[in-house]
Design a protein around this motif. Structure first.
Motif, PDB file in Angstrom:
ATOM      1  N   ARG A 149       4.544 -44.982  11.417  1.00  0.00           N
ATOM      2  CA  ARG A 149       4.399 -45.749  10.177  1.00  0.00           C
ATOM      3  C   ARG A 149       5.325 -46.967  10.169  1.00  0.00           C
ATOM      4  O   ARG A 149       5.001 -47.997   9.585  1.00  0.00           O
ATOM      5  CB  ARG A 149       4.662 -44.838   8.972  1.00  0.00           C
ATOM      6  CG  ARG A 149       3.600 -43.752   8.813  1.00  0.00           C
ATOM      7  CD  ARG A 149       3.700 -43.017   7.499  1.00  0.00           C
ATOM      8  NE  ARG A 149       2.700 -41.953   7.411  1.00  0.00           N
ATOM      9  CZ  ARG A 149       1.449 -42.123   6.999  1.00  0.00           C
ATOM     10  NH1 ARG A 149       1.049 -43.331   6.624  1.00  0.00           N
ATOM     11  NH2 ARG A 149       0.607 -41.112   6.953  1.00  0.00           N
ATOM     12  N   ALA A 150       6.477 -46.844  10.830  1.00  0.00           N
ATOM     13  CA  ALA A 150       7.364 -48.008  10.961  1.00  0.00           C
ATOM     14  C   ALA A 150       6.717 -49.074  11.841  1.00  0.00           C
ATOM     15  O   ALA A 150       6.830 -50.280  11.556  1.00  0.00           O
ATOM     16  CB  ALA A 150       8.704 -47.577  11.548  1.00  0.00           C
ATOM     17  N   ALA A 151       6.036 -48.655  12.910  1.00  0.00           N
ATOM     18  CA  ALA A 151       5.366 -49.613  13.792  1.00  0.00           C
ATOM     19  C   ALA A 151       4.312 -50.410  13.046  1.00  0.00           C
ATOM     20  O   ALA A 151       4.083 -51.592  13.347  1.00  0.00           O
ATOM     21  CB  ALA A 151       4.739 -48.879  14.973  1.00  0.00           C
ATOM     22  N   ALA A 152       3.671 -49.789  12.056  1.00  0.00           N
ATOM     23  CA  ALA A 152       2.657 -50.492  11.276  1.00  0.00           C
ATOM     24  C   ALA A 152       3.243 -51.636  10.462  1.00  0.00           C
ATOM     25  O   ALA A 152       2.514 -52.545  10.035  1.00  0.00           O
ATOM     26  CB  ALA A 152       1.939 -49.510  10.350  1.00  0.00           C
ATOM     27  N   LEU A 153       4.558 -51.614  10.239  1.00  0.00           N
ATOM     28  CA  LEU A 153       5.215 -52.650   9.446  1.00  0.00           C
ATOM     29  C   LEU A 153       5.681 -53.832  10.296  1.00  0.00           C
ATOM     30  O   LEU A 153       6.149 -54.833   9.754  1.00  0.00           O
ATOM     31  CB  LEU A 153       6.420 -52.052   8.712  1.00  0.00           C
ATOM     32  CG  LEU A 153       6.127 -50.880   7.759  1.00  0.00           C
ATOM     33  CD1 LEU A 153       7.437 -50.336   7.191  1.00  0.00           C
ATOM     34  CD2 LEU A 153       5.198 -51.318   6.644  1.00  0.00           C
ATOM     35  N   ILE A 154       5.575 -53.733  11.631  1.00  0.00           N
ATOM     36  CA  ILE A 154       5.993 -54.828  12.505  1.00  0.00           C
ATOM     37  C   ILE A 154       4.963 -55.944  12.419  1.00  0.00           C
ATOM     38  O   ILE A 154       3.771 -55.711  12.639  1.00  0.00           O
ATOM     39  CB  ILE A 154       6.131 -54.353  13.960  1.00  0.00           C
ATOM     40  CG1 ILE A 154       7.188 -53.250  14.068  1.00  0.00           C
ATOM     41  CG2 ILE A 154       6.486 -55.516  14.879  1.00  0.00           C
ATOM     42  CD1 ILE A 154       7.285 -52.646  15.457  1.00  0.00           C
ATOM     43  N   PRO A 155       5.376 -57.170  12.132  1.00  0.00           N
ATOM     44  CA  PRO A 155       4.407 -58.276  12.067  1.00  0.00           C
ATOM     45  C   PRO A 155       3.695 -58.465  13.400  1.00  0.00           C
ATOM     46  O   PRO A 155       4.310 -58.448  14.458  1.00  0.00           O
ATOM     47  CB  PRO A 155       5.296 -59.491  11.750  1.00  0.00           C
ATOM     48  CG  PRO A 155       6.532 -58.922  11.126  1.00  0.00           C
ATOM     49  CD  PRO A 155       6.745 -57.588  11.781  1.00  0.00           C
TER      50      PRO A 155
ATOM     51  N   GLY B 101      13.516 -66.015  24.786  1.00  0.00           N
ATOM     52  CA  GLY B 101      12.200 -66.107  25.395  1.00  0.00           C
ATOM     53  C   GLY B 101      11.262 -64.989  24.985  1.00  0.00           C
ATOM     54  O   GLY B 101      10.111 -64.957  25.409  1.00  0.00           O
ATOM     55  N   GLN B 102      11.731 -64.057  24.159  1.00  0.00           N
ATOM     56  CA  GLN B 102      10.889 -62.970  23.681  1.00  0.00           C
ATOM     57  C   GLN B 102      11.027 -62.845  22.176  1.00  0.00           C
ATOM     58  O   GLN B 102      12.137 -62.887  21.638  1.00  0.00           O
ATOM     59  CB  GLN B 102      11.283 -61.641  24.342  1.00  0.00           C
ATOM     60  CG  GLN B 102      10.385 -60.478  23.941  1.00  0.00           C
ATOM     61  CD  GLN B 102      10.855 -59.152  24.527  1.00  0.00           C
ATOM     62  OE1 GLN B 102      12.044 -58.845  24.493  1.00  0.00           O
ATOM     63  NE2 GLN B 102       9.942 -58.369  25.065  1.00  0.00           N
ATOM     64  N   GLU B 103       9.897 -62.707  21.486  1.00  0.00           N
ATOM     65  CA  GLU B 103       9.938 -62.497  20.046  1.00  0.00           C
ATOM     66  C   GLU B 103      10.638 -61.165  19.763  1.00  0.00           C
ATOM     67  O   GLU B 103      10.400 -60.176  20.454  1.00  0.00           O
ATOM     68  CB  GLU B 103       8.521 -62.484  19.482  1.00  0.00           C
ATOM     69  CG  GLU B 103       7.763 -63.795  19.673  1.00  0.00           C
ATOM     70  CD  GLU B 103       6.304 -63.682  19.266  1.00  0.00           C
ATOM     71  OE1 GLU B 103       5.917 -62.623  18.719  1.00  0.00           O
ATOM     72  OE2 GLU B 103       5.551 -64.640  19.503  1.00  0.00           O
ATOM     73  N   HIS B 104      11.476 -61.169  18.743  1.00  0.00           N
ATOM     74  CA  HIS B 104      12.207 -59.932  18.450  1.00  0.00           C
ATOM     75  C   HIS B 104      11.259 -58.822  18.017  1.00  0.00           C
ATOM     76  O   HIS B 104      11.499 -57.637  18.300  1.00  0.00           O
ATOM     77  CB  HIS B 104      13.257 -60.191  17.373  1.00  0.00           C
ATOM     78  CG  HIS B 104      14.297 -59.112  17.294  1.00  0.00           C
ATOM     79  ND1 HIS B 104      14.930 -58.599  18.411  1.00  0.00           N
ATOM     80  CD2 HIS B 104      14.817 -58.423  16.233  1.00  0.00           C
ATOM     81  CE1 HIS B 104      15.794 -57.668  18.047  1.00  0.00           C
ATOM     82  NE2 HIS B 104      15.735 -57.529  16.732  1.00  0.00           N
TER      83      HIS B 104
ATOM     84  N   HIS C  58      16.562 -50.152  10.776  1.00  0.00           N
ATOM     85  CA  HIS C  58      17.620 -49.588  11.624  1.00  0.00           C
ATOM     86  C   HIS C  58      17.359 -49.890  13.100  1.00  0.00           C
ATOM     87  O   HIS C  58      18.260 -50.331  13.829  1.00  0.00           O
ATOM     88  CB  HIS C  58      17.698 -48.086  11.395  1.00  0.00           C
ATOM     89  CG  HIS C  58      18.801 -47.395  12.139  1.00  0.00           C
ATOM     90  ND1 HIS C  58      20.138 -47.686  11.948  1.00  0.00           N
ATOM     91  CD2 HIS C  58      18.756 -46.423  13.094  1.00  0.00           C
ATOM     92  CE1 HIS C  58      20.873 -46.934  12.745  1.00  0.00           C
ATOM     93  NE2 HIS C  58      20.062 -46.166  13.450  1.00  0.00           N
ATOM     94  N   LEU C  59      16.131 -49.680  13.556  1.00  0.00           N
ATOM     95  CA  LEU C  59      15.797 -49.946  14.953  1.00  0.00           C
ATOM     96  C   LEU C  59      15.856 -51.436  15.272  1.00  0.00           C
ATOM     97  O   LEU C  59      16.225 -51.829  16.380  1.00  0.00           O
ATOM     98  CB  LEU C  59      14.409 -49.391  15.277  1.00  0.00           C
ATOM     99  CG  LEU C  59      14.277 -47.870  15.240  1.00  0.00           C
ATOM    100  CD1 LEU C  59      12.834 -47.447  15.493  1.00  0.00           C
ATOM    101  CD2 LEU C  59      15.207 -47.208  16.254  1.00  0.00           C
ATOM    102  N   THR C  60      15.494 -52.259  14.295  1.00  0.00           N
ATOM    103  CA  THR C  60      15.586 -53.711  14.492  1.00  0.00           C
ATOM    104  C   THR C  60      17.034 -54.127  14.706  1.00  0.00           C
ATOM    105  O   THR C  60      17.333 -54.969  15.560  1.00  0.00           O
ATOM    106  CB  THR C  60      14.989 -54.457  13.288  1.00  0.00           C
ATOM    107  OG1 THR C  60      13.598 -54.097  13.154  1.00  0.00           O
ATOM    108  CG2 THR C  60      15.089 -55.962  13.464  1.00  0.00           C
ATOM    109  N   ASP C  61      17.939 -53.528  13.949  1.00  0.00           N
ATOM    110  CA  ASP C  61      19.365 -53.832  14.122  1.00  0.00           C
ATOM    111  C   ASP C  61      19.881 -53.355  15.481  1.00  0.00           C
ATOM    112  O   ASP C  61      20.744 -53.998  16.077  1.00  0.00           O
ATOM    113  CB  ASP C  61      20.184 -53.173  13.008  1.00  0.00           C
ATOM    114  CG  ASP C  61      19.951 -53.821  11.646  1.00  0.00           C
ATOM    115  OD1 ASP C  61      19.473 -54.978  11.608  1.00  0.00           O
ATOM    116  OD2 ASP C  61      20.227 -53.174  10.629  1.00  0.00           O
ATOM    117  N   LEU C  62      19.361 -52.232  15.979  1.00  0.00           N
ATOM    118  CA  LEU C  62      19.833 -51.682  17.246  1.00  0.00           C
ATOM    119  C   LEU C  62      19.228 -52.376  18.460  1.00  0.00           C
ATOM    120  O   LEU C  62      19.789 -52.287  19.561  1.00  0.00           O
ATOM    121  CB  LEU C  62      19.503 -50.189  17.320  1.00  0.00           C
ATOM    122  CG  LEU C  62      20.235 -49.260  16.340  1.00  0.00           C
ATOM    123  CD1 LEU C  62      19.737 -47.834  16.517  1.00  0.00           C
ATOM    124  CD2 LEU C  62      21.741 -49.323  16.549  1.00  0.00           C
ATOM    125  N   THR C  63      18.096 -53.026  18.291  1.00  0.00           N
ATOM    126  CA  THR C  63      17.404 -53.674  19.407  1.00  0.00           C
ATOM    127  C   THR C  63      17.966 -55.069  19.619  1.00  0.00           C
ATOM    128  O   THR C  63      17.896 -55.905  18.719  1.00  0.00           O
ATOM    129  CB  THR C  63      15.896 -53.758  19.144  1.00  0.00           C
ATOM    130  OG1 THR C  63      15.379 -52.448  18.888  1.00  0.00           O
ATOM    131  CG2 THR C  63      15.170 -54.379  20.324  1.00  0.00           C
TER     132      THR C  63
END
Length: 363
Positions: free
Chosen positions: A276-282, A246-249, A236-241
């Motif tokens: 816990r969501a932050a832990a899933l960010i590559p 020039g910046q990795e998503h 959800h946050l990825t869709d909203l951001t």
């Protein structure tokens, strides 16, 4: 280079230029992400509005005819971690700026003086660390926040200025913010106090009818409605951001979560899910012995953006695992500054809920 055969339509010139472009090495330089451009544009606009308001006040005091004139509405920046971030350390510029004010002298290396191998050897699996932080956040007593109340955050911040084309750090300074929680579009989002004066935070640029609650105005009610499943929340946050050239998503999403954890009061369930969501960010890693803007050492959570040559770190108290602050610095020599130069740093000192904007909470 092979010559081309001339034609009446000028095709030979275009082919020659294309061939030259292919043979030449790519141009070097540092492409600042749009998010960073916006951050520094906002800082510049804030300074312009501040100077304009001060000039208007002086003119009004000197002229009796100015008594009936309405004061100009200053336009303030929306804090980012930073804002993003964020938003606002261990680079040499921070050492100079803070030590001059009598603060503790900090090591100048961005890696806390430890080698990369030493830091890697001390690191734990980031999911384990963020899991512990998540469990601590789930037990926090902050909130709830009513629709007519304000979230109050007091911080020590230091930010960079790019208006000269080079990264120039400002002094460490105190910032107080009161965020309004009213639902629906709002033209007055709260108040900010810097340099001893309190000014309004107006609606986001372009929101003529006011700014609604959402990713750029995260009220307690909006935060409480977010998914609490970590994977759904991250999606959800990825869709909203928004994407930034020039910046990795992934970096943009990491910085967006950083903004949410820094200058809001989070519902405990939402706070636990965010970590816990932050832990899933590559690319998210632990940064052992990270340091905030005041030199407080703690557990660090970091993400590095190779596209913009920046690294952002969140710093948590090693005992309570509450957020201490953050910092962002350059990871390579660029046209803006040398490797290790600080972009911004922040140390959170107090977080509370108050009934009136511009009024400090009772200690």
């Amino acid at each position: 280079m092979t010559a081309t055969t001339g034609t009446d339509d000028g095709q030979d010139g275009r082919d020659d230029r294309a061939e030259l472009a292919r043979l030449l090495p790519p141009a070097t330089g540092f492409a600042l992400s749009p998010g960073r451009h916006e951050h520094h544009r906002e800082r510049l606009m804030h300074q312009i509005d501040h100077d304009t308001a001060a000039a208007s006040a002086a003119s009004a005091a000197a002229s009796a005819s100015a008594k009936d004139r309405a004061p100009a509405r200053p336009r303030l920046l929306r804090p980012s971690l930073l804002a993003p971030v964020t938003a606002l350390a261990l680079a040499g510029v921070l050492v100079a700026g803070y030590s001059a004010q009598g603060g503790p002298e900090l090591p100048v290396r961005a890696d806390s003086g430890a080698s990369a191998s030493e830091r890697a050897g001390n690191a734990q699996p980031v999911a384990l660390v963020l899991g512990r932080i998540s469990d601590a956040a789930a037990k926090s007593g902050e909130g709830p926040v009513g629709d007519d109340q304000f979230v109050y955050v007091r911080s020590q911040v230091q930010g960079g200025d790019l208006t000269s084309g080079k990264l120039v750090m400002g002094p460490l300074a105190e910032r107080e913010i009161w965020y309004a929680q009213k639902p629906g579009p709002q033209k007055r989002l709260g108040y900010i106090r810097e340099g001893g004066e309190t000014l309004p935070i107006n609606a986001e640029f372009g929101d003529t009818d006011g700014t609604r609650e959402g990713i750029s105005r995260p009220t307690y009610r909006w935060l409480a409605a977010l998914p609490t499943d970590p994977r759904r929340l991250l999606d959800h946050l990825t869709d909203l951001t928004p994407e930034s050239e020039g910046q990795e998503h992934a970096q943009a999403v990491f910085e967006q979560i950083g903004y949410l954890i820094h200058e809001t009061v989070l519902p405990p369930e939402t706070a636990a899910a965010l970590y816990r969501a932050a832990a899933l960010i590559p690319g998210v890693t632990e940064a052992p012995d990270a340091v905030d803007a005041l030199g407080r050492h703690g557990v660090g959570i970091a993400h590095e953006d190779r596209g913009s040559s920046t690294r952002s770190e969140w710093v948590f108290d090693p005992e309570s695992l509450t957020l201490l602050g953050s910092r962002t610095f350059l990871t390579a020599d660029t046209e803006l500054g040398p490797k290790g130069a600080l972009f911004d740093a922040q140390a959170v000192l107090k977080r509370s809920v108050v009934d009136e904007g511009g009024v400090r909470p009772q200690d």
